[in-house]
Scaffold this motif. Structure first.
Motif, PDB file in Angstrom:
ATOM      1  N   ASN A  45       2.523  -0.485   0.231  1.00  0.00           N
ATOM      2  CA  ASN A  45       1.192  -0.201  -0.362  1.00  0.00           C
ATOM      3  C   ASN A  45       0.871  -1.985   0.007  1.00  0.00           C
ATOM      4  O   ASN A  45      -0.309  -2.271   0.774  1.00  0.00           O
ATOM      5  CB  ASN A  45       1.201  -0.632  -1.459  1.00  0.00           C
ATOM      6  CG  ASN A  45       1.072   1.554  -1.947  1.00  0.00           C
ATOM      7  OD1 ASN A  45       0.833   2.191  -1.272  1.00  0.00           O
ATOM      8  ND2 ASN A  45       1.010   0.959  -3.086  1.00  0.00           N
ATOM      9  N   GLU A  46       1.333  -2.985  -0.336  1.00  0.00           N
ATOM     10  CA  GLU A  46       1.438  -4.572  -0.802  1.00  0.00           C
ATOM     11  C   GLU A  46       1.241  -4.371   1.718  1.00  0.00           C
ATOM     12  O   GLU A  46       0.579  -4.972   1.805  1.00  0.00           O
ATOM     13  CB  GLU A  46       2.366  -5.119  -0.309  1.00  0.00           C
ATOM     14  CG  GLU A  46       2.215  -5.354  -1.896  1.00  0.00           C
ATOM     15  CD  GLU A  46       3.518  -6.393  -1.927  1.00  0.00           C
ATOM     16  OE1 GLU A  46       4.163  -6.417  -1.787  1.00  0.00           O
ATOM     17  OE2 GLU A  46       3.930  -6.468  -4.233  1.00  0.00           O
ATOM     18  N   ALA A  47       1.783  -3.414   1.960  1.00  0.00           N
ATOM     19  CA  ALA A  47       2.014  -4.455   3.534  1.00  0.00           C
ATOM     20  C   ALA A  47       0.812  -3.348   4.763  1.00  0.00           C
ATOM     21  O   ALA A  47      -0.380  -4.137   5.369  1.00  0.00           O
ATOM     22  CB  ALA A  47       2.834  -3.238   4.364  1.00  0.00           C
ATOM     23  N   THR A  49      -2.218  -1.858   2.834  1.00  0.00           N
ATOM     24  CA  THR A  49      -3.849  -2.858   1.908  1.00  0.00           C
ATOM     25  C   THR A  49      -3.347  -3.608   2.971  1.00  0.00           C
ATOM     26  O   THR A  49      -5.047  -4.382   2.592  1.00  0.00           O
ATOM     27  CB  THR A  49      -3.499  -2.487   0.778  1.00  0.00           C
ATOM     28  OG1 THR A  49      -2.468  -3.570   0.305  1.00  0.00           O
ATOM     29  CG2 THR A  49      -3.400  -1.676   0.336  1.00  0.00           C
ATOM     30  N   SER A  50      -2.988  -4.294   3.898  1.00  0.00           N
ATOM     31  CA  SER A  50      -3.098  -5.710   4.308  1.00  0.00           C
ATOM     32  C   SER A  50      -3.615  -6.000   5.772  1.00  0.00           C
ATOM     33  O   SER A  50      -3.527  -7.267   6.644  1.00  0.00           O
ATOM     34  CB  SER A  50      -2.529  -6.666   3.662  1.00  0.00           C
ATOM     35  OG  SER A  50      -1.010  -7.322   4.662  1.00  0.00           O
ATOM     36  N   LEU A  51      -3.741  -4.966   6.526  1.00  0.00           N
ATOM     37  CA  LEU A  51      -3.839  -4.708   7.119  1.00  0.00           C
ATOM     38  C   LEU A  51      -5.267  -5.047   8.027  1.00  0.00           C
ATOM     39  O   LEU A  51      -6.403  -5.132   7.500  1.00  0.00           O
ATOM     40  CB  LEU A  51      -4.014  -2.812   7.854  1.00  0.00           C
ATOM     41  CG  LEU A  51      -2.345  -2.061   7.758  1.00  0.00           C
ATOM     42  CD1 LEU A  51      -2.443  -0.737   8.000  1.00  0.00           C
ATOM     43  CD2 LEU A  51      -1.372  -3.628   8.822  1.00  0.00           C
ATOM     44  N   ILE A  52      -5.462  -5.497   9.462  1.00  0.00           N
ATOM     45  CA  ILE A  52      -6.860  -6.345   9.527  1.00  0.00           C
ATOM     46  C   ILE A  52      -7.671  -5.214   9.631  1.00  0.00           C
ATOM     47  O   ILE A  52      -9.276  -5.436   9.427  1.00  0.00           O
ATOM     48  CB  ILE A  52      -6.329  -7.025  10.987  1.00  0.00           C
ATOM     49  CG1 ILE A  52      -5.386  -7.892  11.212  1.00  0.00           C
ATOM     50  CG2 ILE A  52      -8.250  -6.810  11.352  1.00  0.00           C
ATOM     51  CD1 ILE A  52      -5.229  -8.584  12.374  1.00  0.00           C
ATOM     52  N   ARG A  57      -6.045   1.040   6.457  1.00  0.00           N
ATOM     53  CA  ARG A  57      -5.611   0.642   5.136  1.00  0.00           C
ATOM     54  C   ARG A  57      -5.168   1.892   4.721  1.00  0.00           C
ATOM     55  O   ARG A  57      -6.058   3.031   3.879  1.00  0.00           O
ATOM     56  CB  ARG A  57      -6.243  -0.198   4.430  1.00  0.00           C
ATOM     57  CG  ARG A  57      -6.429  -1.377   5.059  1.00  0.00           C
ATOM     58  CD  ARG A  57      -7.449  -2.627   4.546  1.00  0.00           C
ATOM     59  NE  ARG A  57      -7.446  -3.708   4.968  1.00  0.00           N
ATOM     60  CZ  ARG A  57      -8.786  -4.364   4.809  1.00  0.00           C
ATOM     61  NH1 ARG A  57     -10.231  -4.479   4.478  1.00  0.00           N
ATOM     62  NH2 ARG A  57      -9.298  -5.218   5.717  1.00  0.00           N
ATOM     63  N   GLU A  59      -2.907   3.792   0.513  1.00  0.00           N
ATOM     64  CA  GLU A  59      -1.808   3.529  -0.149  1.00  0.00           C
ATOM     65  C   GLU A  59      -0.545   4.696  -0.184  1.00  0.00           C
ATOM     66  O   GLU A  59      -2.039   5.995  -0.004  1.00  0.00           O
ATOM     67  CB  GLU A  59      -2.600   3.225  -1.648  1.00  0.00           C
ATOM     68  CG  GLU A  59      -2.720   2.049  -2.273  1.00  0.00           C
ATOM     69  CD  GLU A  59      -3.310   2.148  -3.305  1.00  0.00           C
ATOM     70  OE1 GLU A  59      -3.233   2.252  -4.146  1.00  0.00           O
ATOM     71  OE2 GLU A  59      -3.612   0.064  -3.222  1.00  0.00           O
TER      72      GLU A  59
END
Length: 313
Positions: A45-47, A49-52, A57, A59
C-alpha cells in the motif's frame, strides 16, 4: 521423539530473522491486484499509493491474496502456514482468513469474526461492540456511549480510515472516535470539543465554575446589562442554554460554544474593550446577568493513558 524434535527445529528455522519494518515473517505475498511481490500488505500500500499517476494508485484486499513466497527457499505456493518445499513455519501466528503471518506472538494476535480481520492485544481483553462495529476494551463494556458504526469512519483530524488503522484509537465521551495521537494534539491546541458533534470531550465543570465566579464578579455596562441571546454550550450530555456574555477570546481559549444568533449591539462594542469570535459566547447560567470576562479560568484536564479500541494487524 527425535523425529518430532527435528520437525520442530525445521519449522522454527529463521524465526524472527525475516520480514519488514511492519512484521517479522518468513514469507512474502504476491499481490493479486498488480501481480507484484511484497513482504506485507502495508509495504504494498505504501508503494502503490505513492505512485505519480493517480490512476495507478490502489490498495490490496488482504482476503484476496492467493499466493505466497517462502522467504527461506523462495518457493511460490498457495497460502498455507508451513512451506510445502522446505517445511519451515512461515509465521508463528497464521490466519487463513486474513492471509496473515507474524512471528512476533508477543502482540497477542487474534482474529475477530465480527470485525472480519485480525487484531492485537489479547482476545480476553477486548469485546466486540455490535453497534459501534469494532472491538473495544472490556473496561468499556456497558460503559460507553454507542454510536452506530463509529469505528467505520475516518478520523476527523487526519482523515485516515479508523477501522483499518494500525494507530491507537480513543473513544470520546460523546461516543465518537479518533486517533489517540490526534486527540492529544487537538487538546494541545486548546481544542476541547468533538470535531464531529461539538460536545465537550473533557470534564469542563471546574472551568465552568470559575467562569461563573468571574461573571458574577464583573459588572456589565448598563446599556447591555439586560440583553440576552439564544446561545448554547455543547456538553457531553446535552445543551446548556445561556444568556449573552462578552469576553476577550484570547483570555479564555478553552471554552467552545455555538451561538444561535448575535445581537446587533455586539457590533457597536469598542475594539479596545473586547475582541469577538462567534464560537466563543457563553454563560452557563441562563438567569445570571451577562458581564465582561477579563481573565481566563484555570484548567485541569487529563488525557487518556491507554487506548480503548483494539488495534488491527
Amino acid at each position: 521423539m527425535e523425529e518430532d524434535t527435528a520437525i520442530q527445529g525445521r519449522e522454527d528455522y529463521g524465526k524472527m530473522q525475516y520480514g519488514c519494518e511492519h512484521y517479522r515473517r518468513r514469507c512474502k505475498i504476491r499481490a493479486p491486484c498488480c501481480d507484484q511481490i511484497f513482504t506485507c500488505r502495508h509495504c504494498h500500500n505504501e508503494a502503490m499509493t505513492s505512485l505519480i499517476d493517480p490512476k495507478d494508485r490502489h490498495e490490496i484486499v488482504r482476503h484476496d491474496i492467493k499466493q505466497v513466497i517462502c522467504a527461506v527457499c523462495n518457493e511460490e505456493q498457495q497460502v498455507a502456514r508451513v512451506c510445502s518445499n522446505c517445511g519451515v513455519n512461515m509465521g508463528e501466528y497464521f490466519c487463513g482468513i486474513c492471509k496473515f503471518y507474524d512471528d512476533d506472538t508477543e502482540k497477542q494476535q487474534f482474529h475477530c469474526d465480527e470485525c472480519g480481520i485480525c487484531r492485537v492485544g489479547g482476545r480476553e481483553k477486548f469485546f466486540h461492540c455490535q453497534k459501534c462495529g469494532s472491538c473495544y476494551s472490556v473496561d468499556l463494556r456497558d460503559n460507553h456511549l454507542c454510536v452506530e458504526n463509529s469505528m467505520r469512519s475516518h478520523c476527523p483530524i487526519c482523515f485516515e480510515y479508523l477501522f483499518e488503522s494500525v494507530k491507537g484509537t480513543t473513544i470520546m465521551k460523546c461516543g465518537h472516535t479518533m486517533h489517540a495521537g490526534c486527540y492529544i494534539e487537538m487538546a494541545n491546541q486548546n481544542q476541547y470539543r468533538c470535531p464531529i458533534c461539538s460536545k465537550s470531550v473533557l470534564d469542563m465543570s471546574r472551568s465552568w465554575e470559575l467562569l461563573d465566579w468571574e461573571i458574577s464578579a464583573t459588572a456589565m455596562p448598563e446599556e447591555y446589562r439586560h440583553e440576552e441571546s439564544g446561545s448554547f454550550a455543547m456538553t457531553a450530555i446535552g445543551l446548556a442554554k445561556s444568556s449573552i456574555t462578552f469576553w476577550d477570546t484570547s483570555a479564555v481559549p478553552a471554552i467552545h460554544t455555538t451561538p444561535v444568533r448575535l445581537l446587533p449591539q455586539m457590533i457597536k462594542l469598542q475594539p479596545q474593550m473586547i475582541r469577538f469570535q462567534p464560537q466563543m459566547i457563553v454563560n452557563d447560567s441562563a438567569k445570571r446577568k451577562p458581564s465582561i470576562i477579563a481573565s481566563s479560568p484555570s484548567r485541569e484536564f487529563s488525557f487518556p493513558e491507554r487506548y480503548f479500541c483494539c488495534l488491527q494487524m
